[in-house]
Design a protein around this motif. Structure first.
Motif, short mmCIF file in Angstrom:
data_model
loop_
_atom_site.label_atom_id
_atom_site.label_comp_id
_atom_site.label_asym_id
_atom_site.label_seq_id
_atom_site.Cartn_x
_atom_site.Cartn_y
_atom_site.Cartn_z
N TYR A 243 3.95 2.77 -9.80
CA TYR A 243 3.29 2.21 -8.62
C TYR A 243 1.88 2.75 -8.42
CZ TYR A 243 7.56 0.07 -6.64
OH TYR A 243 8.66 -0.69 -6.39
N ASN B 226 -2.36 2.08 -11.07
CA ASN B 226 -3.41 1.08 -10.87
C ASN B 226 -4.30 1.43 -9.68
OD1 ASN B 226 -3.16 -0.96 -12.98
ND2 ASN B 226 -1.10 -1.20 -12.16
N ASN B 227 -3.71 2.04 -8.65
CA ASN B 227 -4.52 2.48 -7.52
C ASN B 227 -5.43 3.63 -7.93
OD1 ASN B 227 -3.29 0.64 -5.68
ND2 ASN B 227 -1.51 1.97 -5.64
N ASP C 195 -0.97 -4.65 -16.00
CA ASP C 195 -2.11 -5.11 -15.22
C ASP C 195 -3.21 -5.65 -16.13
OD1 ASP C 195 -3.26 -5.34 -12.52
OD2 ASP C 195 -4.76 -3.96 -13.30
N ASP D 27 0.19 -11.08 -9.62
CA ASP D 27 -0.48 -9.92 -9.04
C ASP D 27 0.50 -8.86 -8.56
OD1 ASP D 27 -3.09 -10.80 -9.41
OD2 ASP D 27 -3.17 -11.81 -7.48
N GLN D 28 1.66 -9.28 -8.07
CA GLN D 28 2.60 -8.34 -7.50
C GLN D 28 3.56 -7.74 -8.52
OE1 GLN D 28 2.09 -11.51 -6.04
NE2 GLN D 28 0.62 -10.59 -4.65
N THR E 252 8.86 -4.43 -4.45
CA THR E 252 7.52 -4.28 -5.01
C THR E 252 6.49 -5.25 -4.42
OG1 THR E 252 8.37 -3.32 -7.04
CG2 THR E 252 6.17 -4.28 -7.14
N PRO E 253 6.79 -6.54 -4.30
CA PRO E 253 5.78 -7.42 -3.70
C PRO E 253 5.39 -7.01 -2.28
CG PRO E 253 7.42 -8.73 -4.84
CD PRO E 253 7.93 -7.30 -4.81
N HIS F 244 3.22 -3.93 -2.57
CA HIS F 244 1.94 -4.32 -3.16
C HIS F 244 1.00 -4.91 -2.11
CE1 HIS F 244 -0.85 -6.73 -5.66
NE2 HIS F 244 -0.71 -5.72 -6.49
N THR G 111 -0.07 -2.07 0.46
CA THR G 111 -1.06 -1.12 -0.06
C THR G 111 -2.40 -1.79 -0.32
OG1 THR G 111 -0.25 -1.41 -2.33
CG2 THR G 111 0.64 0.45 -1.06
N ASN G 112 -2.40 -3.04 -0.77
CA ASN G 112 -3.67 -3.72 -1.01
C ASN G 112 -4.41 -4.03 0.29
OD1 ASN G 112 -3.73 -3.68 -3.78
ND2 ASN G 112 -2.69 -5.62 -3.99
#
Length: 180
Positions: free
Chosen positions: A17, A20-21, A101, A123-124, A159-160, A163, A166-167
């Motif tokens: 998780y 990517n951040n 990603d 994306d998710q 997860t979606p 996601h 957080t976005n």
């Protein structure tokens, strides 16, 4: 039962998780595609860099090691037997998430979407698909023991939501240019 599944699913996916951040925060550097194009469009774009991939992977692995260090107290506090991360599994989850990603970026460019454009669904779950594929290939025994069918269902359901949350948070903090 549901609480233990959610705790296990979240714990097991933290090394996937976060990378990517972390890559977004590391930002910049040489693009992986070197500016190359295929059929008139960039292969990946400026957002996929060697530095971001390396930093994201490293952060994911370090998080797995940190989770191993607090596993006992966390398991006791939650009343759940949380998984510990074998090093190959940790690397596979983190690097696989980055590769997922990157693969999504390639698909976005092929579909005519620009950097940052939304691609619902992809994306998710792109990084989840990459992480799970990598960990099942690299450390099959660990993956089978950790990602039971029930845990996989929870991962795919939560997860979606995580996601999007957080976005939107990163967007509101000015860390992202778009909220998706």
């Amino acid at each position: 039962m549901i609480g233990s599944l959610v705790a296990t699913a979240f714990w097991a996916m933290v090394p996937a998780y976060v990378p990517n951040n972390a890559a977004v925060l590391a930002g910049g550097g040489r693009p992986i595609d070197g500016g190359r194009e295929w059929r008139g469009a960039r292969l990946l774009g400026d957002g996929k860099t060697w530095r971001g991939t390396a930093v994201g992977t490293l952060v994911g692995v370090v998080l797995a090691v940190a989770l191993n260090a607090v596993n006992g107290p966390a398991s006791a506090a939650l009343g759940v037997d949380l998984p510990t991360f074998a090093l190959p599994a940790a690397v596979a989850l983190a690097f696989g998430a980055m590769c997922g990603d990157i693969g999504a970026s390639f698909l976005k460019r092929r579909s005519g979407r620009e950097r940052g454009a939304a691609f619902p669904g992809l994306d998710q779950l792109d990084f989840v698909a990459g992480a799970l594929l990598a960990v099942f290939v690299v450390d099959t025994d660990w993956a089978l023991a950790t990602f039971t069918p029930s845990v996989l269902v929870v991962v795919l359901a939560m997860t979606p939501v995580l996601h999007v949350v957080t976005n939107v948070g990163a967007y509101l903090l000015g860390l992202k240019n778009e909220p998706w």
